[in-house]
Design a protein around this motif. Structure first.
Motif, PDB file in Angstrom:
ATOM      1  N   GLU A  97       0.811  -1.220   0.000  1.00 16.06           N
ATOM      2  CA  GLU A  97       0.000   0.000   0.000  1.00 16.06           C
ATOM      3  C   GLU A  97       0.841   1.265   0.000  1.00 16.06           C
ATOM      4  OE1 GLU A  97      -3.208   0.251  -0.418  1.00 16.06           O
ATOM      5  OE2 GLU A  97      -3.554  -1.910  -0.461  1.00 16.06           O
ATOM      6  N   SER A  98       2.120   1.167  -0.358  1.00 12.92           N
ATOM      7  CA  SER A  98       2.948   2.367  -0.466  1.00 12.92           C
ATOM      8  C   SER A  98       2.423   3.281  -1.566  1.00 12.92           C
ATOM      9  CB  SER A  98       4.399   1.999  -0.766  1.00 12.92           C
ATOM     10  OG  SER A  98       5.023   1.381   0.340  1.00 12.92           O
ATOM     11  N   LEU A  99       2.572   4.575  -1.359  1.00 10.35           N
ATOM     12  CA  LEU A  99       2.137   5.571  -2.322  1.00 10.35           C
ATOM     13  C   LEU A  99       3.290   5.949  -3.244  1.00 10.35           C
ATOM     14  CD1 LEU A  99       0.201   8.029   0.036  1.00 10.35           C
ATOM     15  CD2 LEU A  99      -0.696   6.049  -1.185  1.00 10.35           C
ATOM     16  N   SER A 248     -11.675   4.195  -3.370  1.00  4.01           N
ATOM     17  CA  SER A 248     -10.227   4.434  -3.348  1.00  4.01           C
ATOM     18  C   SER A 248      -9.905   5.542  -2.359  1.00  4.01           C
ATOM     19  CB  SER A 248      -9.723   4.812  -4.747  1.00  4.01           C
ATOM     20  OG  SER A 248      -9.816   3.707  -5.614  1.00  4.01           O
ATOM     21  N   GLN A 249      -9.106   5.217  -1.364  1.00  2.00           N
ATOM     22  CA  GLN A 249      -8.797   6.158  -0.304  1.00  2.00           C
ATOM     23  C   GLN A 249      -7.414   6.785  -0.447  1.00  2.00           C
ATOM     24  OE1 GLN A 249     -11.165   6.978   2.001  1.00  2.00           O
ATOM     25  NE2 GLN A 249     -12.458   5.618   0.771  1.00  2.00           N
ATOM     26  N   SER A 250      -6.519   6.169  -1.237  1.00  2.00           N
ATOM     27  CA  SER A 250      -5.138   6.647  -1.251  1.00  2.00           C
ATOM     28  C   SER A 250      -4.881   7.879  -2.115  1.00  2.00           C
ATOM     29  CB  SER A 250      -4.207   5.516  -1.700  1.00  2.00           C
ATOM     30  OG  SER A 250      -4.298   5.271  -3.101  1.00  2.00           O
ATOM     31  N   GLU A 265       4.339   7.465   1.565  1.00  2.73           N
ATOM     32  CA  GLU A 265       4.869   7.662   0.214  1.00  2.73           C
ATOM     33  C   GLU A 265       6.348   7.287   0.162  1.00  2.73           C
ATOM     34  OE1 GLU A 265       5.154  11.189  -3.224  1.00  2.73           O
ATOM     35  OE2 GLU A 265       4.488  11.681  -1.178  1.00  2.73           O
ATOM     36  N   MET A 306      -0.646   7.740  -5.428  1.00  2.00           N
ATOM     37  CA  MET A 306      -1.578   6.711  -4.970  1.00  2.00           C
ATOM     38  C   MET A 306      -0.898   5.347  -4.967  1.00  2.00           C
ATOM     39  SD  MET A 306      -4.207   6.303  -8.237  1.00  2.00           S
ATOM     40  CE  MET A 306      -4.515   8.066  -8.298  1.00  2.00           C
ATOM     41  N   THR A 307      -1.641   4.332  -4.567  1.00  4.67           N
ATOM     42  CA  THR A 307      -1.136   2.961  -4.591  1.00  4.67           C
ATOM     43  C   THR A 307      -1.347   2.350  -5.974  1.00  4.67           C
ATOM     44  OG1 THR A 307      -3.247   1.971  -3.936  1.00  4.67           O
ATOM     45  CG2 THR A 307      -1.784   2.689  -2.160  1.00  4.67           C
ATOM     46  N   ASP A 310      -4.927   1.069  -6.227  1.00  2.67           N
ATOM     47  CA  ASP A 310      -5.980   2.012  -6.588  1.00  2.67           C
ATOM     48  C   ASP A 310      -5.927   2.385  -8.064  1.00  2.67           C
ATOM     49  OD1 ASP A 310      -7.544   2.174  -4.345  1.00  2.67           O
ATOM     50  OD2 ASP A 310      -6.430   3.819  -3.434  1.00  2.67           O
TER      51      ASP A 310
END
Length: 423
Positions: A97-99, A248-250, A265, A306-307, A310
Motif C-alpha cells: 500500500e505504499s504511495l 479508493s482512499q489513497s 509515500e 496513490m497505490t 488504486d
C-alpha cells in the motif's frame, strides 16, 4: 529544458503512448533467482513466482530502489506486492500500500472524470468550444487570446491531444518561474497562470483538431474545465466523481519536496547521471525529483500520488468490471476508446492509448518516477510504479528508449504467462 540524451519535456513522453503490442520486437529479461536481501512485501502467489523474480531482476538490473505491482483478473485483485526500498537511507521497504507518484497515468483519470461530468451532454459536448464566448472555460484571466485559432479548440481536442500546441516546441508545465515572471506574479506559477500565459503570449503550432501532439498543457486545461463544470477544486471533483464511488482512499495530489512527502509515500531517486536543476520556486537547485516539479500545477496531467492497487481499481471500475457501480455508461466507454479517424497519427482514444488488446497509459517524471497501467479486454488489469526510471546503468544514455520498452515487455510477458495467457 531539453537534455541531449532525453526526450523533450520533463514528464517524459517517449509516446508513453506506445501500446504494448508495438514492443513485440524487443527482448525481455530472463528472471534470476530472487535476491533474499531485497525486501519483498505482500502475500506470495504460487502461480506468480516468476513475476516476483522478474520484478527483482528489473530492480537489480536497472538499479531501481523500489516498486509496487498489482494485478487483477476479471475485476478481482489477485496479486499485490511491494519490492525493494521506499527509502534506501532509512532501510524502509516498499509495502503493497505504499504511495507513488503516478505521473501521466493521471491523464486517463482526468479524462474519465471529465467524461462523467459531461455524460448527460455527450457526444455533442465533445464539440463544444473551450475558450471564447459560450466556451467551457470562461473568466477574465482567459479572455486575452493572442492566436485566434484557440477559439477552434474543442473539448475533444483536449482529451485526444489535438489542441494545436506542440510540446516538442515548448513545454510550459515545467517553465513556472519564467511564466510567473512574465505575469509579474510570485513563482511557481499556478495551473491557471500557465493557461493565462499561453493564451496571452503564445501561438499554436498547428490547426486544432488536425494532428496528435502529446500535451501535458491540454490536460492542465481539462482540469480547469472540470473545476468550472463542477464548481469544485480539481482534486475534490476527482474524489467525488471517481475515487469515492470506487472506494479508493489513497489518491491525493503530491508534494513537491522531500519535506512534503506524504505519509506512506516512497522516496524518489534520480538517475546519478542527471545533474541538479533549478527549483520551480526560483530559489536554489537540487535533484530533479524534488526541484523540477510543482505538482499542484500538474494536477490534472501528472500530479496524483496513490497505490498501484488504486490504479487497478480505477481501471476496472470504469465499466463496472470490478463489481462496483460503473463510472461510465457503455456508450461513453465506446466514445472513450475509439480513435478519431480524422487524425492521421492518433494512437488512442480520449485519455487512453488504445490497442487491439485493450487500453493503457504510461508516465514518467525525469528521472525519479515511472508508472504503467493496462486494462486488457481478456480480463487482466495490472499497474506498476517505480521510484526511479528504469535506465540501464551499464549502457549509454542513448539506449534509454530501448531499455524502457524492454523492461515493460519483460514484466508484461511474465504476468501474462502466470495467468496462462500468451504474451
Amino acid at each position: 529544458m531539453k537534455r541531449a540524451w532525453w526526450p523533450s519535456g520533463r514528464a517524459c513522453r517517449l509516446a508513453w503512448a506506445l501500446p504494448l503490442v508495438m514492443l513485440a520486437g524487443c527482448g525481455w529479461f530472463q528472471p534470476r533467482k530472487v535476491d533474499v536481501h531485497l525486501p519483498i512485501s505482500g502475500n506470495t502467489v504460487a502461480a506468480m513466482r516468476k513475476v516476483d523474480e522478474t520484478m527483482v531482476d528489473i530492480l537489480e538490473t536497472m538499479d531501481i530502489p523500489g516498486a509496487s505491482l498489482t494485478v487483477a483478473r476479471n475485476g478481482k485483485i489477485i496479486y499485490q506486492r511491494g519490492f525493494g526500498w521506499a527509502s534506501r537511507e532509512a532501510r524502509e521497504a516498499v509495502q503493497p500500500e505504499s504511495l507513488f507518484r503516478i505521473a501521466s497515468v493521471s491523464k486517463p483519470m482526468t479524462a474519465v472524470a471529465v467524461l462523467k461530468a459531461f455524460e448527460p451532454e455527450l457526444p455533442a459536448a465533445l464539440d463544444r468550444p473551450v475558450f471564447g464566448p459560450g466556451g467551457l472555460l470562461t473568466g477574465s484571466r482567459y479572455a486575452s487570446i493572442k492566436d485566434a485559432r484557440v477559439l477552434k479548440i474543442r473539448l475533444r481536442d483536449l482529451l485526444q491531444h489535438t489542441n494545436g500546441w506542440d510540446s516538442d516546441v515548448y513545454e510550459p508545465q515545467y517553465d513556472l518561474v519564467q511564466i510567473a515572471a512574465a505575469l509579474q506574479r510570485p513563482a511557481p506559477a499556478s495551473a491557471a497562470d500557465v493557461i493565462e500565459y499561453m493564451l496571452k503570449f503564445r501561438e499554436l503550432q498547428r490547426e486544432p483538431g488536425t494532428y496528435f501532439s502529446y500535451s501535458n498543457f491540454g490536460y492542465n486545461i481539462l482540469g480547469r474545465v472540470l473545476e468550472q463544470k463542477t464548481g469544485l477544486p480539481y482534486d475534490e471533483a476527482m474524489r467525488r466523481l471517481v475515487f469515492d464511488p470506487i472506494g479508493s482512499q489513497s489518491p491525493r495530489i503530491g508534494g513537491d519536496t522531500l519535506a512534503e512527502r506524504r505519509s506512506g509515500e516512497v522516496v524518489y531517486y534520480d538517475d546519478p547521471r542527471w545533474p541538479p536543476v533549478p527549483s520551480q520556486t526560483g530559489r536554489g537547485s537540487g535533484p530533479e525529483a524534488y526541484n523540477g516539479f510543482h505538482l499542484a500545477a500538474m494536477d490534472a496531467h501528472g500530479g496524483w500520488v496513490m497505490t498501484s492497487a488504486d490504479m487497478v481499481r480505477f481501471a476496472d471500475a470504469i465499466d463496472g468490471r470490478s463489481g462496483v457501480p460503473r463510472l461510465l455508461q457503455p456508450a461513453t466507454v465506446a466514445l472513450m476508446t475509439t480513435r478519431d479517424p480524422k487524425i492521421p497519427n492518433a494512437n488512442g482514444g480520449l485519455g487512453w492509448v488504445v490497442d487491439p488488446g485493450g487500453w493503457n497509459h504510461a508516465g514518467a517524471l525525469s528521472t525519479g518516477t515511472h508508472s504503467f497501467l493496462e486494462r486488457r479486454s481478456d480480463g487482466l488489469t495490472w499497474a506498476v510504479v517505480y521510484n526511479r526510471l528504469p535506465i540501464d546503468p551499464d549502457s549509454g544514455p542513448a539506449s534509454l528508449a530501448e531499455t524502457f520498452k524492454t523492461t515493460l515487455k519483460g514484466l508484461h510477458a511474465a504476468i501474462l504467462r502466470s495467468q496462462g495467457l500468451t504474451p
